[in-house]
Design a protein around this motif. Structure first.
Motif, PDB file in Angstrom:
ATOM      1  N   THR A  48     -31.209  11.942  14.543  1.00  9.40           N
ATOM      2  CA  THR A  48     -31.412  12.303  15.946  1.00  9.40           C
ATOM      3  C   THR A  48     -32.828  12.777  16.233  1.00  9.40           C
ATOM      4  OG1 THR A  48     -30.550  14.528  15.493  1.00  9.40           O
ATOM      5  CG2 THR A  48     -28.982  12.869  16.288  1.00  9.40           C
ATOM      6  N   ASN A  71     -27.793   8.122  17.337  1.00  6.46           N
ATOM      7  CA  ASN A  71     -29.078   8.779  17.569  1.00  6.46           C
ATOM      8  C   ASN A  71     -29.019   9.776  18.716  1.00  6.46           C
ATOM      9  OD1 ASN A  71     -30.256   5.500  17.110  1.00  6.46           O
ATOM     10  ND2 ASN A  71     -30.581   7.112  15.594  1.00  6.46           N
ATOM     11  N   VAL A  73     -27.370  12.981  20.989  1.00  5.23           N
ATOM     12  CA  VAL A  73     -26.582  14.206  21.070  1.00  5.23           C
ATOM     13  C   VAL A  73     -26.506  14.698  22.507  1.00  5.23           C
ATOM     14  CG1 VAL A  73     -26.443  16.637  20.379  1.00  5.23           C
ATOM     15  CG2 VAL A  73     -27.152  14.905  18.709  1.00  5.23           C
ATOM     16  N   GLN A  77     -32.141  16.158  23.995  1.00  7.48           N
ATOM     17  CA  GLN A  77     -32.500  15.669  22.653  1.00  7.48           C
ATOM     18  C   GLN A  77     -33.070  14.260  22.725  1.00  7.48           C
ATOM     19  OE1 GLN A  77     -29.913  13.291  21.144  1.00  7.48           O
ATOM     20  NE2 GLN A  77     -31.509  12.728  19.671  1.00  7.48           N
TER      21      GLN A  77
END
Length: 514
Positions: A48, A71, A73, A77
């Protein structure tokens, strides 16, 4: 070439400036000499945050990065991640597979807040389609994404197609074309490039190119008058990119998969249809692309055929990217790529990134308000089909509602995402029937005085799921809800989509009748 430096003209010789190499664990070397090849590559990655190896390749001129559900969240992010990508290479394309419906990556963990294409085709109001696409684009632009692999321009000409279905606007070419153009215009008005897919048309297949090599058996006239019609509309609407499909279409090219066919990508798409934007491959790690040839060879064949931007798949690595880049450069040096083809492809990718940088939206408040108004759950529910039994039950029933969720078999394109109304805060199932144990349906016993809704997706593809649903319906007089394209006479409610937004519309339909 350093990040941000324009490439040479299509007919010139790529730069040979030597810099200190980056050495991968297996001693594969990436240098500035690989920049034309790196400029056409778009890998995925695990994690991530931006890995060091990917940041280094971006500084060397990597053309793009594709984001997947693993990838992601949160919006904050994702924005930080895309900011790190741009910091490493301001001219890198950040792409995602966000169709606005069942296929979502930005919202895969909580369910898509958009109705999908099948519902939009059934509503058949181009203003609604534009509004949905513009809101999709606005959300993507907010987090720094430049390119979405949408709209799906496939005509759903084979109702048993295992991978298109509700991702299509429908089975009528003219209608699909109109909505494809509208969706393209809407998302690009938000500053995000559209990518009409899957050229030359994946709708008349009986297998999934993620796991096989599908074949379209229609004749050339049928393909021209059916499959290609929406792509012509997309080109006329100014789509910035078009995605290839890993399918065989013998009527167009008896020898090559579309992604690797000069006849299909160059002669047909470029020359005959007049498309001058970026040709993107579907993921090259799919069986239909690299199952018999490997990804480096697939990359060379795709670029030779006319592809510009190569989607490599979900879980790239430094050594894999380096191997693919070297295969492209070797093919270029050996004359196995047409002269100037590799540099021309990289320049198209650079042009797409620059277009996105120049088309950032300023204010999205009106966009969101229009979207909310035009996709009111009641209006979406009006696109559902209901059996007479369902209409009678919902019209007369004021009893409490109980839900049973029958988990569908995994669709690779859709991935794992909440099914319809079962998002966090939505319907709570009294029973969940998992894919690997349909027999637990026998555990459900209806309480006296309740209405049971049994919810699944495309029951006709899963006899065990249909048997489980019918067993519950027979014991409790439950209503069977299919959140895909319904091809079973036993279905009482068909929603033509399983996104969170459609789930909310289903909840509204049921609650207003209770």
């Amino acid at each position: 070439m350093t990040a941000g430096t324009p490439l040479s003209s299509p007919n010139s010789t790529p730069t040979t400036t030597t810099t200190t190499p980056t050495t991968t664990p297996d001693s594969t070397v990436v240098t500035e000499q690989h920049s034309p090849a790196l400029g056409v590559l778009m890998p995925g990655f695990v994690g991530t945050t931006l890995p060091d190896w990917l940041a280094e390749l971006l500084r060397h001129g990597l053309g793009g990065v594709c984001l997947f559900a693993h990838n992601i969240v949160s919006p904050a992010q994702v924005a930080a991640l895309t900011g790190a990508i741009r910091a490493a290479n301001p001219n890198a394309i950040v792409a995602i597979d966000e169709e606005g419906g069942d296929v979502t990556r930005l919202h895969q963990h909580d369910g898509s807040p958009f109705p999908g294409n099948a519902v939009l085709g059934r509503i058949d109001d181009l203003d609604v389609t534009v509004a949905v696409a513009r809101e999709v684009g606005a959300q993507l632009a907010d987090v720094g994404i430049h390119l979405t692999f949408a709209p799906d321009a496939d005509v759903n000409s084979n109702p048993d197609n295992p991978v298109i279905g509700v991702r299509s606007f429908g089975a009528d070419p003219a209608s699909v074309a109109a909505h494809t153009a509208a969706w393209t215009s809407g998302v690009q008005a938000a500053g995000v490039a559209a990518c009409a897919k899957h050229f030359p048309g994946h709708g008349d297949t009986s297998t999934d190119s993620h796991v096989s090599e599908p074949v379209v058996t229609a004749d050339a006239a049928t393909i021209m008058n059916r499959e290609l019609v929406p792509f012509v509309a997309a080109v006329e609407a100014g789509t910035r990119s078009i995605m290839t499909s890993h399918i065989r279409v013998p009527a167009l090219d008896p020898d090559s998969v579309a992604t690797f066919s000069t006849t299909i990508l160059t002669d047909l798409l470029r020359d005959r249809l007049g498309f001058d934007g970026v040709i993107v491959t579907d993921a090259l790690d799919m069986v239909g692309a690299s199952g018999t040839r490997g990804i480096p060879a697939a990359a060379v064949e795709a670029v030779a055929a006319g592809a510009d931007l190569l989607c490599l798949g979900q879980r790239g690595s430094e050594s894999e990217v380096a191997e693919i880049a070297e295969a492209l450069m070797s093919a270029d040096r050996a004359g196995r790529l047409p002269a100037g083809r590799l540099v021309a492809a990289a320049e198209r990718c650079l042009g797409l990134a620059q277009w996105a940088a120049e088309h950032r939206p300023v204010d999205r408040s009106h966009t969101t308000a229009t979207y909310e108004r035009l996709t009111d759950p009641q209006r979406l529910a009006a696109s559902f089909t209901l059996s007479e039994r369902a209409r009678s039950a919902l019209a007369a029933d004021t009893r409490p509602v109980r839900w049973v969720r029958i988990d569908p078999e995994l669709n690779v394109a859709v991935g794992v995402t909440p099914l319809g109304p079962f998002f966090d805060g939505g319907a709570v199932p009294s029973l969940v029937v998992p894919v690997d144990d349909r027999a637990v349906a026998a555990e459900y016993v209806a309480e006296p005085g309740v209405t049971t809704l049994v919810v699944g997706r495309e029951f006709h593809r899963d006899p065990g799921a249909l048997d489980a649903a019918m067993a519950i319906a027979e014991r409790s007089e439950a209503l069977i809800v299919d959140m895909g394209y319904a091809h079973s006479d036993h279905v009482d409610i068909a929603t033509f989509g399983a996104s969170r937004r459609i789930g909310e519309a289903l909840l509204r339909l049921v609650e207003e009748s209770a």
